[in-house]
Design an enzyme around this catalytic site. Structure first.
Site, PDB file in Angstrom:
ATOM      1  N   LYS A 185       2.753   2.072   2.447  1.00  8.71           N
ATOM      2  CA  LYS A 185       2.706   2.608   3.814  1.00  8.71           C
ATOM      3  C   LYS A 185       3.776   1.923   4.649  1.00  8.71           C
ATOM      4  CE  LYS A 185      -1.864   4.165   5.057  1.00  8.71           C
ATOM      5  NZ  LYS A 185      -2.993   3.993   5.972  1.00  8.71           N
ATOM      6  N   LYS A 236       0.844  -1.212   0.000  1.00  6.65           N
ATOM      7  CA  LYS A 236       0.000   0.000   0.000  1.00  6.65           C
ATOM      8  C   LYS A 236       0.873   1.252   0.000  1.00  6.65           C
ATOM      9  CE  LYS A 236      -2.884  -0.976   3.651  1.00  6.65           C
ATOM     10  NZ  LYS A 236      -4.026  -0.686   4.546  1.00  6.65           N
TER      11      LYS A 236
HETATM   12  N1  C2G Z   1     -10.338   6.728   9.512  1.00  6.26           N
HETATM   13  C1  C2G Z   1     -11.358   7.559   9.967  1.00  6.26           C
HETATM   14  N2  C2G Z   1     -11.055   8.785  10.445  1.00  6.26           N
HETATM   15  C2  C2G Z   1      -9.764   9.208  10.508  1.00  6.26           C
HETATM   16  C3  C2G Z   1      -8.723   8.365  10.060  1.00  6.26           C
HETATM   17  C4  C2G Z   1      -9.037   7.113   9.561  1.00  6.26           C
HETATM   18  O1  C2G Z   1     -12.551   7.183   9.922  1.00  6.26           O
HETATM   19  N3  C2G Z   1      -9.503  10.446  11.009  1.00  6.26           N
HETATM   20  C5  C2G Z   1     -10.708   5.414   8.977  1.00  6.26           C
HETATM   21  C6  C2G Z   1     -10.367   5.267   7.491  1.00  6.26           C
HETATM   22  O2  C2G Z   1     -11.391   5.845   6.692  1.00  6.26           O
HETATM   23  C7  C2G Z   1     -10.304   3.748   7.331  1.00  6.26           C
HETATM   24  C8  C2G Z   1      -9.830   3.286   8.725  1.00  6.26           C
HETATM   25  O3  C2G Z   1      -9.972   4.400   9.615  1.00  6.26           O
HETATM   26  O4  C2G Z   1     -11.606   3.217   7.086  1.00  6.26           O
HETATM   27  C9  C2G Z   1      -8.394   2.806   8.723  1.00  6.26           C
HETATM   28  O5  C2G Z   1      -7.597   3.811   8.156  1.00  6.26           O
HETATM   29  P1  C2G Z   1      -6.081   3.394   7.776  1.00  6.26           P
HETATM   30  O6  C2G Z   1      -5.455   2.732   8.920  1.00  6.26           O
HETATM   31  O7  C2G Z   1      -5.462   4.585   7.138  1.00  6.26           O
HETATM   32  O8  C2G Z   1      -6.347   2.242   6.691  1.00  6.26           O
HETATM   33  P2  C2G Z   1      -6.225   2.369   5.109  1.00  6.26           P
HETATM   34  O9  C2G Z   1      -4.855   2.685   4.716  1.00  6.26           O
HETATM   35  O10 C2G Z   1      -7.348   3.230   4.658  1.00  6.26           O
HETATM   36  O11 C2G Z   1      -6.437   0.841   4.681  1.00  6.26           O
HETATM   37  O12 C2G Z   1      -8.407  -2.852   2.524  1.00  6.26           O
HETATM   38  C10 C2G Z   1      -8.646  -1.608   3.146  1.00  6.26           C
HETATM   39  C11 C2G Z   1      -7.365  -0.982   3.607  1.00  6.26           C
HETATM   40  O13 C2G Z   1      -6.648  -1.869   4.455  1.00  6.26           O
HETATM   41  C12 C2G Z   1      -7.671   0.316   4.342  1.00  6.26           C
END
Ligand code: C2G
Length: 132
Positions: free
Chosen positions: A46, A44
């Protein structure tokens, strides 16, 4: 029992993540979290501060979460939904529309992101502190 699933990296755990877990858990009686493995994170683009074991340990301490499973690829969601007998798939709003194909298998819900907080913002604060 109504089962809910969501997926993410959940690095540098913060209240935006907690708000997602709280609202996701409210959609049912049992919440499964697919936690991105370190290898999948690389895919990803990351680099998480905490490794999978540490991130999983933190999630397991959260009362909204009933089970943590590894997320090692983009394609496993449909399989997970069948295997874990999931009724509701939940993601934050930045993923709006991206997983609509799962509507054949379960409810798909995109929840508004919690404003003004993100793991990357926290990383920046950390970096500035070191420079300051
Ligand atoms: N999130 C949120 N509010 C934030 C930050 C994050 O609601 N201020 C939510 C994101 O929308 C996501 C979840 O938290 O649904 C996890 O975010 P990340 O850890 O950044 O995950 P991501 O990189 O979006 O990976 O297959 C799906 C992926 O694994 C999602």
């Amino acid at each position: 029992m109504k089962k809910v699933i969501t997926y993410g990296t959940f690095d540098l755990l913060h209240y935006g993540h907690l708000e997602l877990f709280r609202r996701a858990r409210e959609k049912g009686d049992y919440l499964v979290v697919g936690l991105s493995t370190d290898e999948f994170n690389q895919g990803k683009g990351k680099e998480s501060h905490f490794n999978y074991e540490k991130r999983a340990e933190m999630l397991k301490a959260i009362r909204y979460i009933d089970e943590v499973i590894p997320e090692s690829n983009w394609e496993q969601k449909a399989e997970d939904i069948k295997k874990h007998d999931i009724d509701v798939f939940v993601m934050g709003g930045d993923w709006e529309g991206k997983f609509d194909e799962l509507k054949e298998l379960c409810d798909v819900v995109y929840l508004p992101r919690t404003p003004d907080i993100s793991s990357s913002a926290i990383k920046k604060i950390k970096e500035n502190k070191h420079e300051g």
